[in-house]
Design an enzyme around this catalytic site. Structure first.
Site, PDB file in Angstrom:
ATOM      1  N   HIS A 109       0.819  -1.220   0.000  1.00  0.00           N
ATOM      2  CA  HIS A 109       0.000   0.000   0.000  1.00  0.00           C
ATOM      3  C   HIS A 109       0.850   1.267   0.000  1.00  0.00           C
ATOM      4  O   HIS A 109       0.352   2.344  -0.313  1.00  0.00           O
ATOM      5  CB  HIS A 109      -0.980   0.001   1.179  1.00  0.00           C
ATOM      6  CG  HIS A 109      -0.390   0.321   2.510  1.00  0.00           C
ATOM      7  ND1 HIS A 109      -0.061  -0.642   3.442  1.00  0.00           N
ATOM      8  CD2 HIS A 109      -0.074   1.498   3.089  1.00  0.00           C
ATOM      9  CE1 HIS A 109       0.420  -0.065   4.529  1.00  0.00           C
ATOM     10  NE2 HIS A 109       0.417   1.235   4.333  1.00  0.00           N
TER      11      HIS A 109
ATOM     12  N   ASP B  51       0.057  -7.689   1.761  1.00  0.00           N
ATOM     13  CA  ASP B  51       0.508  -6.296   1.695  1.00  0.00           C
ATOM     14  C   ASP B  51       2.028  -6.168   1.713  1.00  0.00           C
ATOM     15  O   ASP B  51       2.589  -5.443   2.536  1.00  0.00           O
ATOM     16  CB  ASP B  51      -0.114  -5.491   2.844  1.00  0.00           C
ATOM     17  CG  ASP B  51      -0.049  -3.983   2.585  1.00  0.00           C
ATOM     18  OD1 ASP B  51       0.330  -3.585   1.472  1.00  0.00           O
ATOM     19  OD2 ASP B  51      -0.364  -3.212   3.510  1.00  0.00           O
TER      20      ASP B  51
ATOM     21  N   SER C 112       4.636   2.478   7.892  1.00  0.00           N
ATOM     22  CA  SER C 112       4.259   1.329   7.075  1.00  0.00           C
ATOM     23  C   SER C 112       5.413   0.875   6.198  1.00  0.00           C
ATOM     24  O   SER C 112       6.041   1.679   5.509  1.00  0.00           O
ATOM     25  CB  SER C 112       3.067   1.678   6.191  1.00  0.00           C
ATOM     26  OG  SER C 112       1.901   1.822   6.951  1.00  0.00           O
TER      27      SER C 112
END
Length: 515
Positions: free
Chosen positions: A140, A170, A246
């Site tokens: 992402h 992911d 992230s």
């Protein structure tokens, strides 16, 4: 105050007669105090010295210094197509406002307010796993990006190319070309399976654009399912993770990567101490596949499974709810070729325990394609060992079936029926097959109606469903079901396992009380 022990308050006073009765106690307190001073039996909170680890590591500076240069900031940009915030109104020809609106919107187009493409940037984190230039991050972080750059701790910046991505857990693998004479610092993966709740970890990343930020915490939980995908198996940590973290690494105290920071729970957008990381042992095989093939290649065996409830476990004599109940087997799939049948309970796959329905897809997906594995199933109360060759999952296929909505209740046909288990049952006839639109190849005892408020109604049994088996014995008439229930009662069973199909052939299992 001395090392958490108040010597003055702990020293007993003499009594008025000048008695020396307190001397033995004084000697004990003095010895205890001396032991504290030389690192003896008491810690700061009065716990045994061996429990001093609850304070956490004295410092992680040395470990951080060894790995910091391998952590990068990921910056991306993409071009967003122009869009109008207010569309040009359509007016009838000759309208008195036509000229006014045309002039207004023409001026806005010339100014470029709405029609000019925009560049959108975003920031995330990543880390180098190979000095030749391979970098791991979250999918992402780089999704839909036109350009990707890796920004290093020394201020250098390298353009990155996407090698491969996996949307299911992911992850993304990037590749940069190091500058000549400037080798990259890389970190290695550790074993996430040995982590325990309470082990210390540290996260390094780029929260809110503040590159090189380090936070420390512990593993709060393992095997978390946060409903982000079919293979959720997250580590939970209270190390502060914020937006921009992230794709960054979660390290153990040896400086090995044991997780990839991926998600947080936060009403405010900032850290509240609930962060999630993909375990390294989940990521390692996927990253290897991305590096070799540019895509993830997961194992597949071709079964539809459902949860083993306590009622189903009792009806099958399992003792406790465990394993994954096979509801249907794909024709000519690996499971069918290996001898797995609907009604089997898979309790072990390739030497790994199948605890529940959530664990089986994860285990199968992590198994190499074409590998021959042993599968342990429980069939009719007995354990059987089967072998099958794992196939490759077609990502377009769904992981599990979603039952269709029950058909509308039709008018009751004039046929002989029998009431059992809160159900009105009948032998399947051509007329009933037509009325309920039941496929020609399906067989069983048809459900005509369901008693309101019954356990059968609570379990979702509907008119038009077929009872194909009772405790793995085929049924063709209501009498077959009655006889089977009588046998179960005689054997002391409290529940009966029903294999049910809907008119379209979707199979599921449920357990009903035999009384």
């Amino acid at each position: 105050m001395t090392n958490g022990f108040d010597a003055a308050a702990g020293t007993p006073r003499r009594d008025r007669s000048g008695s020396r009765r307190a001397r033995p106690l004084r000697r004990q307190l003095a010895a205890l105090l001396l032991a504290c001073l030389v690192g003896g039996t008491l810690g700061l909170a009065g716990h045994p010295a061996g429990a001093a680890a609850v304070k956490g590591p004295d410092s992680v500076a040395d470990t951080a210094a060894n790995v910091m240069d391998a952590v990068v900031n990921i910056s991306t940009s993409q071009t967003v197509a122009p869009s109008r915030s207010v569309p040009t109104p359509e007016l009838p020809p000759g309208s008195p406002f036509e000229e006014f609106f045309e002039e207004f919107f023409k001026r806005r187009q010339q100014q470029g307010d709405d029609n000019a493409p925009r560049r959108v940037s975003s920031l995330g984190s990543g880390f180098v796993i190979d000095a030749s230039g391979f970098i791991v991050t979250n999918n992402h972080v780089i999704a839909d990006a036109d350009e990707i750059y890796a920004n290093f701790a020394d201020g250098s910046k390298l353009k990155a190319e996407l090698v491969g991505r996996d949307t299911k857990i992911d992850l993304a693998l990037l590749k940069v070309t190091p500058e000549e004479g400037k080798p990259l610092k890389a970190v290695k993966f550790g074993n996430s399976d040995v982590l325990r709740v309470g082990d210390w970890v540290m996260a390094i990343g780029n929260p809110f654009g503040l590159g090189g930020t380090l936070t420390v915490g512990v593993i709060s939980a393992r095997n978390r399912d946060i409903n982000s995908g079919p293979y959720d198996n997250f580590l939970q940590t209270d190390a502060a993770i914020n937006r921009g973290n992230s794709g960054g690494p979660l390290f153990n105290m040896d400086g090995d990567v044991i997780g990839i920071n991926t998600a947080i729970i936060s009403p405010s957008g900032g850290s509240i101490g609930i962060g999630f990381a993909v375990p390294s042992n989940t990521a390692i095989p996927i990253i290897a596949q991305l590096k070799e093939f540019g895509e993830a290649r997961r194992g597949w065996i071709g079964v539809r499974i459902q949860q083993v409830t306590p009622e189903i476990a009792e009806s099958l004599g399992l003792g406790r709810a465990r394993g994954a109940l096979v509801g249907a087997v794909t024709e000519d799939g690996p499971a069918a070729k290996g001898g797995i049948k609907a009604g089997d309970v898979i309790v072990s796959f390739d030497g790994k325990e199948v605890k529940d329905t959530r664990s089986l897809p994860i285990i199968v997906a992590d198994t190499p394609v074409d590998k021959e594995v042993e599968v342990v199933v429980i069939r009719k109360g007995a354990e059987q060992k089967l072998k099958l060759a794992v196939g490759r999952l077609n990502e377009a296929e769904t992981a599990a079936a979603t039952p269709d909505a029950p058909p509308a209740k039709p008018e009751a046909p004039k046929v002989a029926t029998q009431k059992l288990l809160g159900l009105e049952l009948a032998e399947l006839t051509p007329e009933l097959r037509t009325r309920f639109k039941i496929k020609d190849e399906l067989k069983g005892v048809v459900v005509i109606s369901v008693e309101a408020g019954s356990v059968a109604a609570e379990r979702g049994i509907a008119p038009g469903n077929l009872i194909v088996e009772v405790n793995q014995e085929a049924t063709a008439t209501p009498k077959d079901i009655e006889n089977r229930l009588a046998t179960l009662k005689k054997d002391g069973r409290r529940s009966a396992l029903l294999m049910i199909t809907d008119p379209e052939g979707q199979v599921r299992f449920t357990a009903l009380p035999v009384d």
